[in-house]
Design a protein around this motif. Structure first.
Motif, PDB file in Angstrom:
ATOM      1  N   TRP A   1       0.781  -1.143  -0.127  1.00 54.58           N
ATOM      2  CA  TRP A   1       0.053   0.198   0.180  1.00 54.58           C
ATOM      3  C   TRP A   1       0.839   1.307   0.226  1.00 54.58           C
ATOM      4  O   TRP A   1       0.712   2.075  -0.909  1.00 54.58           O
ATOM      5  CB  TRP A   1      -0.913   0.113   1.273  1.00 54.58           C
ATOM      6  N   HIS A   2       1.869   1.248   0.768  1.00 62.17           N
ATOM      7  CA  HIS A   2       2.773   2.432   0.981  1.00 62.17           C
ATOM      8  C   HIS A   2       3.590   2.576  -0.443  1.00 62.17           C
ATOM      9  O   HIS A   2       3.764   3.783  -0.670  1.00 62.17           O
ATOM     10  CB  HIS A   2       3.546   2.228   2.140  1.00 62.17           C
ATOM     11  N   ASP A   3       4.032   1.599  -0.957  1.00 65.78           N
ATOM     12  CA  ASP A   3       4.590   1.668  -2.348  1.00 65.78           C
ATOM     13  C   ASP A   3       3.678   2.404  -3.322  1.00 65.78           C
ATOM     14  O   ASP A   3       4.093   3.228  -3.993  1.00 65.78           O
ATOM     15  CB  ASP A   3       5.206   0.273  -2.763  1.00 65.78           C
ATOM     16  N   LEU A   4       2.454   1.795  -3.190  1.00 57.74           N
ATOM     17  CA  LEU A   4       1.536   2.580  -4.400  1.00 57.74           C
ATOM     18  C   LEU A   4       1.373   4.143  -3.931  1.00 57.74           C
ATOM     19  O   LEU A   4       1.394   5.024  -4.653  1.00 57.74           O
ATOM     20  CB  LEU A   4       0.281   1.646  -4.428  1.00 57.74           C
ATOM     21  N   ALA A   5       1.098   4.147  -2.487  1.00 54.35           N
ATOM     22  CA  ALA A   5       0.695   5.685  -2.381  1.00 54.35           C
ATOM     23  C   ALA A   5       1.746   6.413  -2.514  1.00 54.35           C
ATOM     24  O   ALA A   5       1.538   7.902  -2.779  1.00 54.35           O
ATOM     25  CB  ALA A   5       0.464   5.594  -0.712  1.00 54.35           C
ATOM     26  N   ALA A   6       3.171   6.027  -2.552  1.00 53.75           N
ATOM     27  CA  ALA A   6       4.349   6.860  -2.379  1.00 53.75           C
ATOM     28  C   ALA A   6       4.469   6.799  -4.213  1.00 53.75           C
ATOM     29  O   ALA A   6       5.661   7.439  -4.509  1.00 53.75           O
ATOM     30  CB  ALA A   6       5.335   6.262  -2.027  1.00 53.75           C
ATOM     31  N   GLY A   7       3.634   6.277  -5.058  1.00 51.90           N
ATOM     32  CA  GLY A   7       3.973   6.279  -6.433  1.00 51.90           C
ATOM     33  C   GLY A   7       5.076   5.271  -6.926  1.00 51.90           C
ATOM     34  O   GLY A   7       5.428   5.683  -8.078  1.00 51.90           O
ATOM     35  N   ARG A   8       5.239   4.117  -6.259  1.00 56.20           N
ATOM     36  CA  ARG A   8       6.086   3.276  -6.833  1.00 56.20           C
ATOM     37  C   ARG A   8       5.223   2.132  -7.552  1.00 56.20           C
ATOM     38  O   ARG A   8       5.714   0.956  -7.323  1.00 56.20           O
ATOM     39  CB  ARG A   8       7.021   2.659  -5.710  1.00 56.20           C
ATOM     40  N   ARG A   9       4.713   2.571  -8.417  1.00 54.10           N
ATOM     41  CA  ARG A   9       3.778   1.633  -9.101  1.00 54.10           C
ATOM     42  C   ARG A   9       4.545   0.524 -10.107  1.00 54.10           C
ATOM     43  O   ARG A   9       4.327  -0.421 -10.010  1.00 54.10           O
ATOM     44  CB  ARG A   9       2.518   2.238  -9.915  1.00 54.10           C
ATOM     45  N   ILE A  10       5.308   1.374 -10.469  1.00 56.03           N
ATOM     46  CA  ILE A  10       6.227   0.539 -11.650  1.00 56.03           C
ATOM     47  C   ILE A  10       7.219  -0.749 -10.838  1.00 56.03           C
ATOM     48  O   ILE A  10       7.263  -1.620 -11.422  1.00 56.03           O
ATOM     49  CB  ILE A  10       7.367   1.353 -12.387  1.00 56.03           C
ATOM     50  N   GLU A  11       7.330  -0.343  -9.491  1.00 52.52           N
ATOM     51  CA  GLU A  11       8.245  -1.268  -8.969  1.00 52.52           C
ATOM     52  C   GLU A  11       7.435  -2.392  -8.511  1.00 52.52           C
ATOM     53  O   GLU A  11       7.743  -3.445  -8.574  1.00 52.52           O
ATOM     54  CB  GLU A  11       8.840  -0.524  -7.612  1.00 52.52           C
ATOM     55  N   VAL A  12       6.130  -2.139  -8.201  1.00 51.52           N
ATOM     56  CA  VAL A  12       4.997  -3.087  -7.703  1.00 51.52           C
ATOM     57  C   VAL A  12       4.772  -3.988  -8.975  1.00 51.52           C
ATOM     58  O   VAL A  12       5.029  -5.142  -8.853  1.00 51.52           O
ATOM     59  CB  VAL A  12       3.767  -2.425  -7.344  1.00 51.52           C
TER      60      VAL A  12
END
Ligand code: BTN
Length: 287
Positions: free
Chosen positions: A219-230
């Protein structure tokens, strides 16, 4: 509402062990021996204002459900049946640190959940599961057998509710097979469990705690804009989404093609005699 029980001691210990990684998730944990569906209980709590990261766990479900209107076999002791409340548009009654306003994190929530649960299972048990689009955890077939012979270890059901024009909450329901059980015969050949794959019992409390920590991190990855990493972490486990023959139901009937991977919005791309189809929902069958 069914009667809420105290959180079992081994679960409380496992949650304490992952501690800060939960960053607010599972502070509210509702434990039951049996419910209809944990997704329904979580939805009722969310509708009454439960905050993001609220968790519902049941030892058995009498009306467990899967994607596309299917049931989810949920006898006591055979699986982990868990649902988590998300508020992708930030309407938290008591907000979790880092929760993002705006809908940016919503679109990849279900793919993130597959990654989080696969990583949580691996951290807890050492077992590496693959991902079948959009978010089934699967154990690859032994060498020499077609990919279609893989077996399913866990599934995720995302259900959302709107409030007027905006997304109010999303419930992510996670079912993980812990040990072999009397699966309905149609499922028996396609299902597996942690105990079967590991050759020993799995520590369910640690699996639960690590999966919840994975969801909090995701969740925190997405919220911080790290969608490409996910998405990259999804792709590392999603071998079958590249270069494999698949079939799916198009508007005019059954279609076939070869997978080309995921685009950056999480849609499955399929090559179909020269044209590229973008599949965003529904069932895809690996041939
Ligand atoms: C699927 O693969 O079809 C999704 C299965 C999701 C099952 C879980 S078990 C906990 C939660 N409660 C439900 O009724 N379904 C989900």
């Amino acid at each position: 509402m069914p009667q809420r029980l105290a959180t079992p001691a081994d679960v409380a210990t496992a949650l304490a062990r992952v501690g800060g990684d939960l960053s607010g998730f599972a502070v509210d944990l509702h434990w039951y021996d049996v419910v209809g569906s944990t997704n329904d209980v979580a939805a009722q709590l969310a509708a009454a204002g439960a905050r993001q990261g609220t968790v519902v766990v049941a030892e058995a479900q009498t009306a467990g459900r899967g994607r596309l209107g299917r049931g989810w076999h949920s006898p006591p002791g055979a699986g982990l049946y868990t649902s988590v409340v998300f508020r992708p548009e930030g309407r938290t009654v008591t907000s979790v640190a880092g929760s993002a306003p705006g809908g940016s994190a919503a679109s990849l929530l279900t793919l993130m959940a597959g990654v989080a649960v696969a990583e949580g299972v691996e951290r807890a048990t050492g077992l590496r599961a693959g991902l079948k689009w959009p978010n089934d955890l699967v154990i690859e077939a032994p060498a020499g057998r077609p990919w279609g012979a893989r077996r399913k270890l866990a599934g995720i059901l995302a259900e959302g509710a709107t409030l007027g024009p905006r997304l109010d909450y999303v419930i992510l329901g996670i079912g993980i097979n812990l040990r072999p059980s009397a699966f309905p015969s149609a499922l028996a050949a396609q299902a597996t469990s942690l105990e079967e794959e590991l050759g020993r019992p799995a520590d369910a409390a640690t699996v639960l705690a690590q999966c919840l920590a994975g969801l909090a991190r995701g969740w925190h990855d997405l919220a911080a804009g790290r969608r490409i990493e996910v998405l990259e972490r999804w792709r590392e486990r999603g071998a079958a989404s590249f270069g494999r023959p698949v079939a799916w139901q198009g508007p005019g009937g059954a279609l076939e093609g070869t997978t080309l991977g995921l685009d950056d919005d999480g849609a499955l791309l399929v090559d179909r005699s020269g044209g590229v189809e973008r599949i965003v929902a529904g069932e895809v069958t690996w041939l």
